[in-house]
Design a protein around this motif. Sequence first.
Motif, PDB file in Angstrom:
ATOM      1  N   ASP A   1     -29.433 -32.318   9.356  1.00 23.61           N
ATOM      2  CA  ASP A   1     -28.579 -32.277  10.541  1.00 23.61           C
ATOM      3  C   ASP A   1     -27.792 -33.573  10.700  1.00 23.61           C
ATOM      4  OD1 ASP A   1     -29.462 -29.719  11.239  1.00 23.61           O
ATOM      5  OD2 ASP A   1     -31.122 -30.489  12.435  1.00 23.61           O
ATOM      6  N   ILE A   2     -28.405 -34.690  10.302  1.00 24.48           N
ATOM      7  CA  ILE A   2     -27.705 -35.973  10.350  1.00 24.48           C
ATOM      8  C   ILE A   2     -26.557 -35.984   9.348  1.00 24.48           C
ATOM      9  CG2 ILE A   2     -27.925 -38.452   9.898  1.00 24.48           C
ATOM     10  CD1 ILE A   2     -30.757 -38.316  10.999  1.00 24.48           C
ATOM     11  N   ASP A   3     -26.821 -35.514   8.135  1.00 28.17           N
ATOM     12  CA  ASP A   3     -25.774 -35.487   7.117  1.00 28.17           C
ATOM     13  C   ASP A   3     -24.638 -34.548   7.511  1.00 28.17           C
ATOM     14  OD1 ASP A   3     -26.619 -37.371   5.216  1.00 28.17           O
ATOM     15  OD2 ASP A   3     -28.044 -35.971   4.338  1.00 28.17           O
ATOM     16  N   ALA A   4     -24.975 -33.385   8.045  1.00 29.69           N
ATOM     17  CA  ALA A   4     -23.939 -32.440   8.465  1.00 29.69           C
ATOM     18  C   ALA A   4     -23.088 -33.027   9.585  1.00 29.69           C
ATOM     19  CB  ALA A   4     -24.579 -31.126   8.910  1.00 29.69           C
ATOM     20  N   SER A   5     -23.722 -33.695  10.530  1.00 26.83           N
ATOM     21  CA  SER A   5     -22.992 -34.330  11.636  1.00 26.83           C
ATOM     22  C   SER A   5     -22.070 -35.427  11.117  1.00 26.83           C
ATOM     23  CB  SER A   5     -23.979 -34.916  12.650  1.00 26.83           C
ATOM     24  OG  SER A   5     -24.835 -33.922  13.164  1.00 26.83           O
ATOM     25  N   SER A   6     -22.542 -36.193  10.142  1.00 29.94           N
ATOM     26  CA  SER A   6     -21.743 -37.282   9.572  1.00 29.94           C
ATOM     27  C   SER A   6     -20.514 -36.744   8.859  1.00 29.94           C
ATOM     28  CB  SER A   6     -22.598 -38.104   8.610  1.00 29.94           C
ATOM     29  OG  SER A   6     -23.764 -38.582   9.232  1.00 29.94           O
ATOM     30  N   LYS A   7     -20.689 -35.690   8.078  1.00 30.86           N
ATOM     31  CA  LYS A   7     -19.546 -35.076   7.390  1.00 30.86           C
ATOM     32  C   LYS A   7     -18.522 -34.566   8.399  1.00 30.86           C
ATOM     33  CE  LYS A   7     -22.217 -33.605   3.362  1.00 30.86           C
ATOM     34  NZ  LYS A   7     -22.814 -32.448   2.631  1.00 30.86           N
ATOM     35  N   LEU A   8     -19.011 -33.947   9.459  1.00 26.88           N
ATOM     36  CA  LEU A   8     -18.124 -33.427  10.499  1.00 26.88           C
ATOM     37  C   LEU A   8     -17.306 -34.556  11.119  1.00 26.88           C
ATOM     38  CD1 LEU A   8     -17.094 -31.245  12.421  1.00 26.88           C
ATOM     39  CD2 LEU A   8     -19.179 -31.543  13.778  1.00 26.88           C
ATOM     40  N   LEU A   9     -17.944 -35.666  11.445  1.00 30.90           N
ATOM     41  CA  LEU A   9     -17.218 -36.780  12.046  1.00 30.90           C
ATOM     42  C   LEU A   9     -16.200 -37.384  11.085  1.00 30.90           C
ATOM     43  CD1 LEU A   9     -19.285 -36.564  14.384  1.00 30.90           C
ATOM     44  CD2 LEU A   9     -19.293 -39.079  14.434  1.00 30.90           C
ATOM     45  N   ALA A  10     -16.577 -37.528   9.817  1.00 33.13           N
ATOM     46  CA  ALA A  10     -15.650 -38.095   8.837  1.00 33.13           C
ATOM     47  C   ALA A  10     -14.417 -37.207   8.691  1.00 33.13           C
ATOM     48  CB  ALA A  10     -16.350 -38.264   7.493  1.00 33.13           C
ATOM     49  N   LEU A  11     -14.610 -35.910   8.627  1.00 26.84           N
ATOM     50  CA  LEU A  11     -13.480 -34.975   8.505  1.00 26.84           C
ATOM     51  C   LEU A  11     -12.640 -34.967   9.777  1.00 26.84           C
ATOM     52  CD1 LEU A  11     -15.343 -32.100   6.656  1.00 26.84           C
ATOM     53  CD2 LEU A  11     -13.478 -33.479   5.727  1.00 26.84           C
ATOM     54  N   PHE A  12     -13.294 -35.083  10.923  1.00 23.82           N
ATOM     55  CA  PHE A  12     -12.551 -35.168  12.187  1.00 23.82           C
ATOM     56  C   PHE A  12     -11.651 -36.403  12.179  1.00 23.82           C
ATOM     57  CE2 PHE A  12     -11.975 -36.809  16.455  1.00 23.82           C
ATOM     58  CZ  PHE A  12     -11.571 -35.690  17.173  1.00 23.82           C
ATOM     59  N   ALA A  13     -12.185 -37.546  11.755  1.00 25.72           N
ATOM     60  CA  ALA A  13     -11.399 -38.773  11.702  1.00 25.72           C
ATOM     61  C   ALA A  13     -10.215 -38.629  10.755  1.00 25.72           C
ATOM     62  CB  ALA A  13     -12.287 -39.946  11.280  1.00 25.72           C
ATOM     63  N   MET A  14     -10.425 -37.986   9.602  1.00 22.08           N
ATOM     64  CA  MET A  14      -9.347 -37.785   8.637  1.00 22.08           C
ATOM     65  C   MET A  14      -8.205 -36.971   9.241  1.00 22.08           C
ATOM     66  SD  MET A  14      -9.849 -39.224   5.640  1.00 22.08           S
ATOM     67  CE  MET A  14      -8.826 -38.207   4.584  1.00 22.08           C
ATOM     68  N   LYS A  15      -8.549 -35.876   9.902  1.00 24.12           N
ATOM     69  CA  LYS A  15      -7.528 -34.980  10.447  1.00 24.12           C
ATOM     70  C   LYS A  15      -6.886 -35.573  11.702  1.00 24.12           C
ATOM     71  CE  LYS A  15      -9.640 -30.757   8.613  1.00 24.12           C
ATOM     72  NZ  LYS A  15      -8.497 -30.423   7.735  1.00 24.12           N
ATOM     73  N   GLU A  16      -7.695 -36.145  12.566  1.00 21.59           N
ATOM     74  CA  GLU A  16      -7.191 -36.666  13.829  1.00 21.59           C
ATOM     75  C   GLU A  16      -6.354 -37.925  13.628  1.00 21.59           C
ATOM     76  OE1 GLU A  16      -7.244 -36.108  18.168  1.00 21.59           O
ATOM     77  OE2 GLU A  16      -7.543 -34.875  16.373  1.00 21.59           O
ATOM     78  N   GLY A  17      -6.704 -38.722  12.611  1.00 20.35           N
ATOM     79  CA  GLY A  17      -5.996 -39.964  12.371  1.00 20.35           C
ATOM     80  C   GLY A  17      -4.536 -39.777  11.982  1.00 20.35           C
ATOM     81  N   LYS A  18      -4.225 -38.644  11.423  1.00 17.76           N
ATOM     82  CA  LYS A  18      -2.853 -38.367  10.982  1.00 17.76           C
ATOM     83  C   LYS A  18      -1.953 -37.873  12.108  1.00 17.76           C
ATOM     84  CE  LYS A  18      -4.385 -37.044   6.340  1.00 17.76           C
ATOM     85  NZ  LYS A  18      -4.475 -35.945   5.353  1.00 17.76           N
ATOM     86  N   LYS A  19      -2.543 -37.557  13.255  1.00 18.51           N
ATOM     87  CA  LYS A  19      -1.772 -36.952  14.349  1.00 18.51           C
ATOM     88  C   LYS A  19      -1.042 -38.016  15.171  1.00 18.51           C
ATOM     89  CE  LYS A  19      -4.753 -32.911  15.058  1.00 18.51           C
ATOM     90  NZ  LYS A  19      -5.600 -32.219  16.058  1.00 18.51           N
ATOM     91  N   ARG A  20      -0.006 -38.517  14.628  1.00 25.94           N
ATOM     92  CA  ARG A  20       0.816 -39.473  15.407  1.00 25.94           C
ATOM     93  C   ARG A  20       2.283 -39.180  15.171  1.00 25.94           C
ATOM     94  NH1 ARG A  20       0.528 -43.943  18.249  1.00 25.94           N
ATOM     95  NH2 ARG A  20      -1.654 -44.406  17.864  1.00 25.94           N
TER      96      ARG A  20
END
Length: 340
Positions: A321-340
Amino acid sequence: MDTKEVLMKLSNSFGVSSYESYTFDLIENIIKENFKDIELRKSGTGNLIAKYGNTGKKIGFFAHVDEIGVVISKIVDDCFARVEMIGGVDPRVLISKRIYFVKNGKEKIGVIGMLAPHLQNAKNKSKSPSFDELFIDFSISGGTKDIDVGDMGYIKMESKELQNGVITGKSLDNRVGVTVLLKALDYLKDFKFDGELHLAFNKGEEVGLVGAKGTAYDIFPESAIIVDVTFSEDLPANVETMLLGKGPAIARGSAINDEVFDLLIKICKDENIKHQVEVLPMRTGTETDVVQMTKTGVKTGLVSVPIYNMHSPVECVDLSDIDASSKLLALFAMKEGKKR
């Protein structure tokens, strides 16, 4: 970065609310050993903030560092002292335990004894003591001469690995969240990240969300994810129970931004990440409640990792569950970071 090793080190460290310096030092060392190009700083109130990247959208990931504990409230005599709780401590958890008090880097041991069952009468056997009836016995460790009112203590319980990737220990609330943030950064460093990510490791959540208030104002991200733990127990029939090994619990409710929630769910579905939806219709009881109200408002989501036996020295978590949560956050940062 080895998830199990990091989590167990963090779990074993002393970090009662507003006395988290030992755990902060450990987090700082883990970051320096495992990551490059990370800017580390302490906020005015002592929170640790790690910055990664400096272009694109500003994103904040938040996790509280502190754990529950006790404080010496009165020295009774040469052998005994009284204590009060720091955070949500059930006095029944303390009975028949060794309590370690940390002072100037050294530990002092006391015990909270329990009358042998052979000597108890029917009235005592059915009684649950309150803090007014608990005493720390220091007679076994030299007495109270080197203990002062205000000294902080905790139940020292070494973390252990159980079967099938389950870890048990103290303070998994919220050293699990800290581990998720560090592991997310570990995943993220292998990609081209276009945003500006701030990891906020906060103090004092268990005594009123005090750390997150400061770091949220300091960073003021455009979007934020709070990472905490949630209950994996039998809950009332009208509430969905979050389960170990089924992935992160993604919160939905009045404190949660719909755009953030929708993106988290989309990532899970697109990337086949196990996940659960946790309904929190009012307050979340986490740092989400203060971060989302910062200044003109922050688009905020909550990702929680299910654990057993919250606020006890035998909390349990599934590493998957920790690993799955970490992957989710990393992917969120990747996608959200480009939204400017």
